[in-house]
Scaffold this active site. Structure first.
Site, PDB file in Angstrom:
ATOM      1  N   GLY A   1       0.814  -1.199   0.000  1.00 59.78           N
ATOM      2  CA  GLY A   1       0.000   0.000   0.000  1.00 59.78           C
ATOM      3  C   GLY A   1       0.860   1.266   0.000  1.00 59.78           C
ATOM      4  O   GLY A   1       1.945   1.312  -0.588  1.00 59.78           O
ATOM      5  N   SER A   2       0.373   2.272   0.686  1.00 57.90           N
ATOM      6  CA  SER A   2       1.048   3.578   0.639  1.00 57.90           C
ATOM      7  C   SER A   2       2.388   3.619   1.351  1.00 57.90           C
ATOM      8  O   SER A   2       3.118   4.600   1.215  1.00 57.90           O
ATOM      9  CB  SER A   2       0.125   4.651   1.221  1.00 57.90           C
ATOM     10  OG  SER A   2      -0.999   4.834   0.388  1.00 57.90           O
ATOM     11  N   THR A   3       2.728   2.582   2.129  1.00 59.35           N
ATOM     12  CA  THR A   3       4.079   2.561   2.713  1.00 59.35           C
ATOM     13  C   THR A   3       5.132   2.439   1.616  1.00 59.35           C
ATOM     14  O   THR A   3       6.314   2.711   1.846  1.00 59.35           O
ATOM     15  CB  THR A   3       4.240   1.392   3.703  1.00 59.35           C
ATOM     16  OG1 THR A   3       4.085   0.149   3.024  1.00 59.35           O
ATOM     17  CG2 THR A   3       3.217   1.495   4.824  1.00 59.35           C
ATOM     18  N   PHE A   4       4.709   2.042   0.399  1.00 62.35           N
ATOM     19  CA  PHE A   4       5.625   1.893  -0.740  1.00 62.35           C
ATOM     20  C   PHE A   4       5.911   3.232  -1.406  1.00 62.35           C
ATOM     21  O   PHE A   4       6.802   3.338  -2.251  1.00 62.35           O
ATOM     22  CB  PHE A   4       4.994   0.928  -1.751  1.00 62.35           C
ATOM     23  CG  PHE A   4       5.929   0.433  -2.822  1.00 62.35           C
ATOM     24  CD1 PHE A   4       6.961  -0.434  -2.529  1.00 62.35           C
ATOM     25  CD2 PHE A   4       5.747   0.827  -4.144  1.00 62.35           C
ATOM     26  CE1 PHE A   4       7.812  -0.914  -3.530  1.00 62.35           C
ATOM     27  CE2 PHE A   4       6.579   0.356  -5.149  1.00 62.35           C
ATOM     28  CZ  PHE A   4       7.619  -0.518  -4.843  1.00 62.35           C
TER      29      PHE A   4
END
Length: 646
Positions: free
Chosen positions: A326-329
């Site tokens: 998700g947005s941690t990427f």
């Protein structure tokens, strides 16, 4: 009728010649036999004396003491404890069925023990003892001893057995031991003779399995006198073996216990990395299990309960669970874009709430959009459209290369079972895996950590550690083996542009500490302890256009298996980072609302080395946190007290 003298003389000469030939032959045979007897008695005498001795004297192996496993502070995680066991010898038992029946009336036997014993007895020689029951209480040993005359072939023995004092807290890391199986032997080209000893135990999972040879040690030997039937008559002498090497892990058992308690009730995982050394301070997966069950021989009901649990307690989710990040990427994509030189930190993209690519509409999580967004704001408010646009400019190959540099798509060298490499996809990967060309829509999906991208919680923690330090931090789980310190995981500088790293760190700081940041509600308020983080929410289902038109169904209204995964990564303190943390809650919903509070609490526990002061939390949460701390302390205390004899 008399024979002529001449004929008689000729006959005597013939008989003499024959007698001479026969005598010579007899002397020759006697000579050969004599020579052979001399050779056997003089020249080869030592060989035959040794053969005769081996018929009378046998060598037996003595199992060594298994090496112990400790945490970083010397707290025992795997030990050997005295174990009373009951054994039966078939040749002495007479009526085996009757003897076992009498024994079962005298002491409590494990479920299925009698059937197992019978099966094992008839696969082995009649004089080989077979274990009927282990970990027998002294009171029951005394009963067996007193009733020995009525229990032919039954004896009580004492040996060593593996025990895990911390119980389930470190089960996924330390692993467990179990009896050698035919499958285990089939995987070995030259098995250690020790493994042929009945019910000899070896590591099955975790550190116990990965360092099996070091922990096992080397066997001792004893010489015993046996009779013609092979029965032991007496022990002549012995030479003790060498105990296995002790292993000290980098895990802090107190922090590990806290993390497990904090994750309780969820299907989740948490990883804490020491940024100075790469040491893994906590590697927690929930739910967990008691490894002592496997040492004793797990019952079918316990195995079924573990195996059928939808939360998968036997899985070490920290290294085996590969999830869309998700947005941690987004930090990966941001660094790839900045390092490419094609995108500047102040360049903006316009977010109307979606992007059209090849006739497909890719949506931002904020339906109305974010307007003009630069890199800093794109991370702080987690704008998806910014990454849709930027990823098309730099291409998937640059993104995949940066992902691998930061530790995603890499199988990290930690001694745990079934460590996943995750996936950092690029054009070549899709061609090799699916024999298909890469599409621009694949790049757009990957830019927000969806599509083919997969990462483990360990990889996300490593990614965060490398962003926080600029070094090639490598996770280290083993501190020393047999007293020999293992190489540090501090890592060398990665060669990334320090200005770009500072930009990304500043944006992560505002994620947690700016009012518009997605993680502001889970911030740390203690001066000098603030964390820099990033939330992530990864979808496990496709949201159709019809659903968007009528309103996306909330996670709370979906079955558990269809809810989004919740993720959070952070490092702290922001100004002088000491730890990196990653938390994944399977089907937990929102990363900032579910995973971030867990990560904050684990981070504070690591920073303070115990329960932090309530002032470290936002004032509106302090009463709730006080109750939570009390509940967790009680749970940890109960668990520690019960795990000594789990």
């Amino acid at each position: 009728m008399r024979r002529p003298p001449r004929e008689t003389e000729e006959s005597n000469r013939l008989i003499g010649r024959r007698a001479l030939v026969v005598g010579a032959a007899q002397l020759g045979m006697i000579g050969v036999l004599g020579w052979r007897m001399r050779a056997m008695q003089v020249d080869e005498g030592e060989i035959y004396r040794n053969l005769a001795e081996e018929n009378r004297i046998n060598m037996r192996l003595i199992p060594p003491g298994r090496g112990l496993i400790f945490d970083r502070n010397g707290v025992p995680l795997a030990v050997n404890e005295q174990n009373y066991r009951i054994v039966i010898t078939r040749e002495e038992a007479g009526d085996v069925d009757d003897t076992l029946e009498r024994l079962s009336r005298l002491i409590r036997l494990p479920e299925g023990a009698i059937e197992r014993v019978k099966e094992e007895m008839y696969r082995r020689s009649a004089f080989v003892p077979v274990t009927v029951a282990e970990r027998v209480p002294w009171e029951e040993v005394a009963k067996v001893t007193v009733n020995t005359p009525a229990l032919p072939g039954i004896t009580a023995e004492v040996g060593l057995s593996r025990h895990y004092p911390r119980g389930s807290d470190t089960a996924h890391v330390v692993g467990y031991v179990g009896p050698v199986s035919d499958y285990d032997l089939s995987k070995m080209t030259d098995p250690d003779p020790l493994l042929q000893i009945p019910r000899f135990q070896i590591g099955k999972t975790g550190v116990e399995a990965k360092y099996e040879e070091a922990l096992r040690g080397s066997a001792g030997t004893k010489r015993i006198e046996v009779n013609a039937a092979g029965r032991v008559m007496r022990e002549i002498d012995r030479e003790e073996g060498k105990s296995g090497a002790d292993i000290q892990l980098t895990i802090d058992s107190a922090l590990q216990a806290y993390a497990e308690a904090r994750l309780e009730g969820e299907s989740a995982s948490a990883v804490v990395i020491d940024l100075e050394t790469g040491d893994l301070r906590a590697v927690a997966s929930a739910p967990t299990f008691d490894p002592n069950l496997f040492v004793r021989g797990i019952s079918s009901s316990d195995w079924r309960a573990l195996n059928e649990n939808k939360y998968r307690p036997l899985s070490a989710k920290t290294v085996q669970g590969a999830y869309p990040p998700g947005s941690t990427f987004k930090m990966v994509v941001a660094m790839a874009a900045l390092e490419s030189g094609l995108v500047g930190p102040e360049d903006t993209e316009y977010c109307p709430g979606y992007t059209e690519v090849g006739g497909t509409r890719f949506h931002c999580w904020r339906r109305g959009g974010h307007g003009n967004v630069n890199m800093h704001r794109s991370l702080q408010e987690s704008c998806d459209v910014y990454y849709y646009e930027v990823s098309q400019k730099i291409g998937i190959d640059r993104i995949a290369e940066m992902a691998r540099r930061l530790g995603i798509g890499v199988e990290h060298d930690v001694p745990m079972s079934a460590v996943s490499a995750g996936v950092a996809p690029d054009r070549a990967w899709k061609r090799d895996r699916y024999d298909e060309a890469w599409r621009i829509g694949d790049t757009v999906n990957a830019s927000i950590g969806q599509g083919y991208v997969l990462a483990t919680p360990l990889q996300l923690a490593v990614m965060t550690a490398r962003l926080a330090t600029g070094r090639d931090v490598r996770p280290r789980l083993v501190h020393s083996i047999g007293g020999e310190i293992q190489p540090s995981g501090a890592g060398e500088p990665m060669g990334l542009n320090e200005n770009f790293l500072r930009r990304v760190r500043a944006a992560m700081f505002d994620v947690s500490n700016a009012a518009r940041g997605t993680g502001f509600g889970a911030r740390i308020t203690a001066e000098g302890m603030q964390m820099s983080g990033k939330s992530g929410t990864s979808q496990v289902r496709r949201i159709t256009a019809e659903e968007r038109a009528r309103g996306v169904t909330s996670n709370a209204d979906l079955p558990w298996e269809r809810r989004d995964h919740a993720l959070w990564v952070n490092f702290a303190p922001a100004e002088n980072p000491r730890y990196a943390v990653a938390v994944v809650v399977e089907h937990g919903g929102g990363g900032s609302s579910v995973a971030a509070p867990i990560a904050r609490d684990v981070t504070l526990q690591a920073l303070y080395g115990g329960p932090p002061p309530l002032e470290a939390y936002p004032s509106n949460l302090r009463d709730q946190i006080a109750e939570q701390q009390k509940r967790i302390e009680n749970r940890v205390a109960r668990h520690a007290g019960g795990s000594d004899r789990a």
